[in-house]
Design a protein around this motif. Sequence first.
Motif, mmCIF file in Angstrom:
data_model
loop_
_atom_site.group_PDB
_atom_site.id
_atom_site.type_symbol
_atom_site.label_atom_id
_atom_site.label_comp_id
_atom_site.label_asym_id
_atom_site.label_seq_id
_atom_site.Cartn_x
_atom_site.Cartn_y
_atom_site.Cartn_z
ATOM 1 N N LEU A 203 0.822 -1.203 0.000
ATOM 2 C CA LEU A 203 0.000 0.000 0.000
ATOM 3 C C LEU A 203 0.856 1.253 0.000
ATOM 4 O O LEU A 203 1.956 1.263 0.544
ATOM 5 N N PRO B 144 -3.383 2.317 6.616
ATOM 6 C CA PRO B 144 -4.259 1.479 5.790
ATOM 7 C C PRO B 144 -4.112 -0.020 6.006
ATOM 8 O O PRO B 144 -4.896 -0.790 5.472
ATOM 9 N N ASP B 145 -3.103 -0.451 6.758
ATOM 10 C CA ASP B 145 -2.959 -1.882 7.027
ATOM 11 C C ASP B 145 -3.557 -2.277 8.374
ATOM 12 O O ASP B 145 -3.413 -3.415 8.805
ATOM 13 N N TRP C 297 -7.838 5.802 9.181
ATOM 14 C CA TRP C 297 -7.488 4.639 8.356
ATOM 15 C C TRP C 297 -6.566 5.030 7.207
ATOM 16 O O TRP C 297 -5.660 4.283 6.847
ATOM 17 N N GLU D 62 -10.497 1.138 -2.022
ATOM 18 C CA GLU D 62 -9.588 0.390 -1.151
ATOM 19 C C GLU D 62 -10.149 0.260 0.254
ATOM 20 O O GLU D 62 -9.994 -0.766 0.907
ATOM 21 N N ALA D 63 -10.796 1.315 0.728
ATOM 22 C CA ALA D 63 -11.310 1.339 2.102
ATOM 23 C C ALA D 63 -12.712 0.743 2.150
ATOM 24 O O ALA D 63 -13.561 1.016 1.289
ATOM 25 N N TYR E 255 -11.267 -1.048 7.135
ATOM 26 C CA TYR E 255 -10.138 -1.921 6.837
ATOM 27 C C TYR E 255 -9.928 -1.929 5.321
ATOM 28 O O TYR E 255 -10.782 -1.443 4.545
ATOM 29 N N HIS E 256 -8.799 -2.491 4.873
ATOM 30 C CA HIS E 256 -8.519 -2.579 3.446
ATOM 31 C C HIS E 256 -9.264 -3.766 2.841
ATOM 32 O O HIS E 256 -9.353 -4.841 3.453
ATOM 33 N N LYS E 257 -9.777 -3.576 1.634
ATOM 34 C CA LYS E 257 -10.603 -4.624 1.022
ATOM 35 C C LYS E 257 -9.830 -5.923 0.781
ATOM 36 O O LYS E 257 -10.444 -6.988 0.625
ATOM 37 N N TYR E 258 -8.506 -5.852 0.757
ATOM 38 C CA TYR E 258 -7.712 -7.064 0.563
ATOM 39 C C TYR E 258 -7.983 -8.098 1.650
ATOM 40 O O TYR E 258 -7.947 -9.303 1.402
ATOM 41 N N PRO F 79 -3.273 6.274 1.212
ATOM 42 C CA PRO F 79 -4.094 6.082 0.017
ATOM 43 C C PRO F 79 -4.739 7.394 -0.413
ATOM 44 O O PRO F 79 -4.952 8.300 0.399
#
Length: 741
Positions: A469, A583-584, A579, A555-556, A623-626, A473
């Motif tokens: 990331l 971002p992690d 966030w 992403e968020a 959280y991150h969508k990943y 972001p």
Amino acid sequence: MSCPQSLGITLNHTRYRSFYARMCASGKYTSRGPALIPRMKTKHRIYYITLFSVVLLGLIATGMFQFWPHSIESTAEWSLDRRSVHDAPLVRLPVSSPIPERGDLSCRMHTCFDVYRCGYNPKNRIKVYIYPLQRFVDEVGVPISSTGLSREYNDLLSAISDSDFYTDDVTRACLFVPSIDVLNQNSLRIRETAQALAMLPRWDKGMNHLLFNMLPGGPPDYSTALDVPRDRALLAGGGFSTWTYRQGYDVSIPVYSPLSADVELPEKQPGPRRYFILSSQTAIHREYRAELERLKEENGEALLLLDKCSNLSQGAASARKRCYKGQVFDYPQILQESSFCVVLRGARLGQATLSDVLQAGCIPVILADSYILPFSEVLDWKRASVVIPEEKLPEMYTILKSIPHRQVEEMQRQTRWFWDAYFSSMKAIGMTALEIINDRIYPYAARTYEQWNNPPVVKWSSVNSPLFLPLIPPRSPGFTAVVLTYDRIESLFRVITEISKVPSLAKLLVVWNNQNKSPPEESLWPKIAVPLKVVRTKENKLSNRFFPYDEIETEAVLAIDDDIIMLTSDELQFGYEVWREFPDRLVGYPGRLHLWDHEMGKWKYESEWTNEVSMVLTGAAFYHKYFNYLYTYKMPGDIKNWVDAHMNCEDIAMNFLVANITGKAPIKVTPRKKFKCPECTAIDGLSLDQTHMVERSECINKFASVFGTMPLKVVEHRADPVLYKDDFPEKLKSFPNIGSL
């Protein structure tokens, strides 16, 4: 000879045709070309060809010499395998040989070290040169050392020569390491060793030279630094006190324990041990032993006081035994049976016992006033030890009992990692010392506090995180709110209306988890300014909230329940801004904690008021969508199925997942402690079920067992807006409407 046309040359340009016509007419064109230069005689041609060949060969030879690895003062490579100590050249030291000065206590890197010798290099690594091995003797042939080159020093030099610090080109060297072994002062002749150092070809009053010593001083006073006069040389010493340590110049190293190479102790999981305090040193002062015996009388079996075994013959075997009233214990294995292990000063401040204790995962209790702990320039010893003044020895038991159980477990984990990373071998010790010096010379490329002190993140083998990331972001895409709902229509519509007021909302996705009832007609839904999408699921599962839906383009992600109507738009926008900085992480509102229940011997879920947080509820969390992908497809074991079967703990599972991947704690934002839903009845909320809290404790134990570790991290802070509590006009605050507890 004919003109160019007969040679197959086509002359299309008028200017060139006239030029060659004139040459043909004058007879100055031959088969060798235009006769602009008279023909060279054969003997002259041979002369010039020979001259050209000689010059070419000279250039080739010069180039090979220039770029072929070589060194004026080096052997091909430093290695005892190539050159035996007995085969090393003999060097006699005249009685009149110069002796270096005692050592300048005022030396610092900017006064006694030539950083310009290190220069710039793309890898930001210092280059270390090891002097060729020599045998130094006095005028009558007596060696300067009674032991020669020890196995430990051989291992150290070999490790350096195998590292990317090493160079065999003395002209490129930034740091010089003598092949003279001064690890143990007891084996040295002080004057002659100093003379040998002064004879080194690049000594220059010790400038940019590094000496390694672990056992300084000698009877009766036992100095805390090497007594060999060494001019300005840096000293990596194993027993520094605050009086002899040159801050930012010398490097404090541990005293290596030979047992590290001979005894392999399996790593033991943190937790309660058979004994609370253990003392294993055999040669401690009688006053200290008397005080320890008094503590033993007061606290009984909680303290084990060991001594050497008088009924065993002396030797290597007896060194690995300790006794208490005729009972024999294996050493250092017995250290693993105690939570805390005493490390008292002996004749020297530095003790090899410290290394044994760390290897056993026992928390060292260090009582050695003025002792400079190993690598304390970079290691945070508060995380792995308890340092008590010697005069506080009578209060030791009370002091240690006041440490929380959770902190004890964290310290147990940290002690073993310190040993693995920095104490376990001569190579680890030597490389750490060089890394510290390297960080001083190239501070812009230095390792961070976290890199020095945080153990590597524990990950399960099937997943590697490709979460690359940016630091922050972009703001423009905003976030996607994912609302999990079943059939609370009125509450759902209120949540949608409130969320739509958040400036950074990009899309709203409703996950309809009721297969027996259709969602309301489109005309009944609230009218909002961003796209609203409804996804119908095939089964009623809690894990549906964390599915990686194609509709999530940002992403968020904000995961939010359909009854969270109490969060204001300011709180949600502030959570998103936090966030963006992290971002992690999981960024949420109510926090929760996991605790170890010592009576039950298992983990416990805690939702009451505490000073600590290790989880945030995903009833409202960014959280991150990943992590949706990881939760759905890469969750270890049967955790995902277990959550769906019990209809509980999906938020705990997500906290475990993110903490295990990142090695970081969640971030709690704003002061909210609970989500209160005054309009919800007892049958509305899943979390109000009586068995809910009991199951959540079971979840933590279940997940810890599947992960094989406890990845959750505990923190004692939260994030609030800067002017949240300030007496400042509300209209000037960025987030004025932050809710109460």
